[in-house]
Design a protein around this motif. Sequence first.
Motif, PDB file in Angstrom:
ATOM      1  N   LEU A  85       0.830  -1.202   0.000  1.00 38.76           N
ATOM      2  CA  LEU A  85       0.000   0.000   0.000  1.00 38.76           C
ATOM      3  C   LEU A  85       0.866   1.254   0.000  1.00 38.76           C
ATOM      4  N   GLY A  86       1.909   1.278   0.829  1.00 34.33           N
ATOM      5  CA  GLY A  86       2.786   2.439   0.867  1.00 34.33           C
ATOM      6  C   GLY A  86       3.465   2.684  -0.460  1.00 34.33           C
ATOM      7  N   ALA A  87       3.915   1.601  -1.125  1.00 30.30           N
ATOM      8  CA  ALA A  87       4.572   1.746  -2.425  1.00 30.30           C
ATOM      9  C   ALA A  87       3.589   2.227  -3.487  1.00 30.30           C
ATOM     10  N   GLN A  88       2.353   1.713  -3.458  1.00 30.53           N
ATOM     11  CA  GLN A  88       1.349   2.166  -4.422  1.00 30.53           C
ATOM     12  C   GLN A  88       0.986   3.631  -4.198  1.00 30.53           C
ATOM     13  N   ALA A  89       0.885   4.029  -2.945  1.00 33.96           N
ATOM     14  CA  ALA A  89       0.601   5.433  -2.648  1.00 33.96           C
ATOM     15  C   ALA A  89       1.736   6.334  -3.102  1.00 33.96           C
ATOM     16  N   SER A  90       2.969   5.872  -2.912  1.00 30.58           N
ATOM     17  CA  SER A  90       4.119   6.642  -3.371  1.00 30.58           C
ATOM     18  C   SER A  90       4.091   6.820  -4.881  1.00 30.58           C
ATOM     19  N   ALA A  91       3.688   5.775  -5.607  1.00 29.35           N
ATOM     20  CA  ALA A  91       3.605   5.868  -7.067  1.00 29.35           C
ATOM     21  C   ALA A  91       2.529   6.851  -7.517  1.00 29.35           C
ATOM     22  N   LYS A  92       1.518   7.088  -6.656  1.00 32.27           N
ATOM     23  CA  LYS A  92       0.463   8.046  -6.977  1.00 32.27           C
ATOM     24  C   LYS A  92       0.795   9.468  -6.509  1.00 32.27           C
ATOM     25  N   GLY A  93       1.992   9.666  -5.967  1.00 29.76           N
ATOM     26  CA  GLY A  93       2.421  10.995  -5.582  1.00 29.76           C
ATOM     27  C   GLY A  93       2.342  11.310  -4.105  1.00 29.76           C
ATOM     28  N   PHE A  94       1.966  10.339  -3.265  1.00 30.73           N
ATOM     29  CA  PHE A  94       1.908  10.566  -1.827  1.00 30.73           C
ATOM     30  C   PHE A  94       3.321  10.549  -1.251  1.00 30.73           C
ATOM     31  N   GLY A  95       3.557  11.419  -0.277  1.00 27.35           N
ATOM     32  CA  GLY A  95       4.853  11.476   0.369  1.00 27.35           C
ATOM     33  C   GLY A  95       4.919  10.610   1.605  1.00 27.35           C
ATOM     34  N   ALA A  96       6.101  10.507   2.198  1.00 25.23           N
ATOM     35  CA  ALA A  96       6.312   9.659   3.368  1.00 25.23           C
ATOM     36  C   ALA A  96       5.574  10.168   4.596  1.00 25.23           C
ATOM     37  N   ILE A  97       5.180  11.440   4.610  1.00 26.37           N
ATOM     38  CA  ILE A  97       4.391  11.980   5.710  1.00 26.37           C
ATOM     39  C   ILE A  97       2.905  11.790   5.445  1.00 26.37           C
ATOM     40  N   GLU A  98       2.489  11.945   4.210  1.00 27.64           N
ATOM     41  CA  GLU A  98       1.067  11.845   3.861  1.00 27.64           C
ATOM     42  C   GLU A  98       0.535  10.431   4.007  1.00 27.64           C
ATOM     43  N   VAL A  99       1.352   9.426   3.730  1.00 28.81           N
ATOM     44  CA  VAL A  99       0.892   8.039   3.804  1.00 28.81           C
ATOM     45  C   VAL A  99       0.520   7.648   5.232  1.00 28.81           C
ATOM     46  N   PRO A 100       1.378   7.865   6.251  1.00 30.24           N
ATOM     47  CA  PRO A 100       0.942   7.506   7.606  1.00 30.24           C
ATOM     48  C   PRO A 100      -0.243   8.330   8.106  1.00 30.24           C
ATOM     49  N   ILE A 101      -0.404   9.560   7.588  1.00 29.55           N
ATOM     50  CA  ILE A 101      -1.595  10.325   7.947  1.00 29.55           C
ATOM     51  C   ILE A 101      -2.836   9.638   7.388  1.00 29.55           C
ATOM     52  N   LEU A 102      -2.756   9.202   6.124  1.00 32.23           N
ATOM     53  CA  LEU A 102      -3.872   8.481   5.503  1.00 32.23           C
ATOM     54  C   LEU A 102      -4.192   7.203   6.263  1.00 32.23           C
ATOM     55  N   THR A 103      -3.172   6.384   6.526  1.00 38.26           N
ATOM     56  CA  THR A 103      -3.418   5.086   7.142  1.00 38.26           C
ATOM     57  C   THR A 103      -3.730   5.203   8.628  1.00 38.26           C
ATOM     58  N   GLY A 104      -3.256   6.279   9.266  1.00 40.48           N
ATOM     59  CA  GLY A 104      -3.549   6.463  10.687  1.00 40.48           C
ATOM     60  C   GLY A 104      -4.946   6.983  10.945  1.00 40.48           C
ATOM     61  N   LEU A 105      -5.461   7.823  10.050  1.00 39.82           N
ATOM     62  CA  LEU A 105      -6.791   8.389  10.243  1.00 39.82           C
ATOM     63  C   LEU A 105      -7.893   7.480   9.709  1.00 39.82           C
ATOM     64  N   ASN A 106      -7.581   6.672   8.704  1.00 41.27           N
ATOM     65  CA  ASN A 106      -8.565   5.739   8.150  1.00 41.27           C
ATOM     66  C   ASN A 106      -7.980   4.340   8.250  1.00 41.27           C
ATOM     67  N   PHE A 107      -8.119   3.747   9.435  1.00 38.48           N
ATOM     68  CA  PHE A 107      -7.482   2.455   9.704  1.00 38.48           C
ATOM     69  C   PHE A 107      -8.367   1.341   9.146  1.00 38.48           C
ATOM     70  N   GLY A 108      -8.356   1.221   7.813  1.00 38.76           N
ATOM     71  CA  GLY A 108      -9.150   0.197   7.144  1.00 38.76           C
ATOM     72  C   GLY A 108      -8.482  -0.156   5.830  1.00 38.76           C
ATOM     73  N   GLY A 109      -7.756  -1.252   5.808  1.00 39.36           N
ATOM     74  CA  GLY A 109      -6.905  -1.573   4.664  1.00 39.36           C
ATOM     75  C   GLY A 109      -7.630  -1.620   3.340  1.00 39.36           C
ATOM     76  N   GLY A 110      -8.815  -2.248   3.294  1.00 40.46           N
ATOM     77  CA  GLY A 110      -9.532  -2.371   2.039  1.00 40.46           C
ATOM     78  C   GLY A 110      -9.917  -1.040   1.441  1.00 40.46           C
ATOM     79  N   SER A 111     -10.420  -0.130   2.261  1.00 38.49           N
ATOM     80  CA  SER A 111     -10.821   1.188   1.755  1.00 38.49           C
ATOM     81  C   SER A 111      -9.618   2.013   1.354  1.00 38.49           C
ATOM     82  N   GLU A 112      -8.483   1.817   2.012  1.00 35.98           N
ATOM     83  CA  GLU A 112      -7.280   2.560   1.641  1.00 35.98           C
ATOM     84  C   GLU A 112      -6.739   2.088   0.296  1.00 35.98           C
ATOM     85  N   PHE A 113      -6.764   0.786   0.065  1.00 37.20           N
ATOM     86  CA  PHE A 113      -6.365   0.276  -1.247  1.00 37.20           C
ATOM     87  C   PHE A 113      -7.301   0.793  -2.334  1.00 37.20           C
TER      88      PHE A 113
END
Length: 254
Positions: A50-78
């Motif tokens: 998920l982190g690698a896919q988010a990085s490929a879409k332009g998310f940074g190393a700070i934005e990814v943990p914000i996304l996954t920390g606020l929406n703790f649901g793997g399926g919806s994040e993918f």
Amino acid sequence: MSNVGIRREAMTEGKPGGSLPGTGSRAELRRGLRASLPVMIGFVPFALVLGAQASAKGFGAIEVPILTGLNFGGGSEFAAIGLWTSPPHLLLIAGVTMLVNCRHLLMGAALAPYLRHLPRRRVLPALFFMCDESWAMGLADARRRADAGRPQPFSLAYYIGVSIGLYATWVVFTALGALLGPVLGDITRYGFDMAFPAVFLVLLRGMWKGMRAAMPWAVSLVAAVAACLLLPGAWYVPAGAVAGVLAACAWVRP
């Protein structure tokens, strides 16, 4: 567990408000952490994906943990990362995320009978950390304890121990995946993306109650696969959800 330990835990559970700070709660917290270790290991590969896919879409190393920390649901994040474009279609992403996460309504309803003895000020913050795995482990543990005759079978401290381990693993390794993604490239070629269905199938096996109870799951699976093959976009999400609900209504016992 010794008889002394059992009596001490029972005394802690019998107090108003459920698990309170003390030896019993710490032991239950450690028990939850130990129980979550295999699932934590299973989290690592698909968190990296998920982190690698988010990085490929332009998310940074700070934005990814914000996304996954606020929406703790793997399926919806993918799903959100898969639908992400520039500029993003926010209403579409929000709608699909809501559809994927609406399963938490049913998950919470399944836990509700075990939570009645606990005050809301403890339950509501704890439920923020509920994911498929922590829900399944907490519910299975509560059922085992109910079968053993415990007056208050749901152990909030055990559930929190499970949730802490899973939440920390998910946030940390999705961030690590965002950092390593540009270096490793498409890490799905290593088969890491199979970790998510593997963990889910193991949890499903632990909650197996026979073919009749599994029929709505099978109908949802068939509908989602058919929609994925025949329809564009993410229509397989609502198709699987609606089909599963209708099947559950059709198969429910009076």
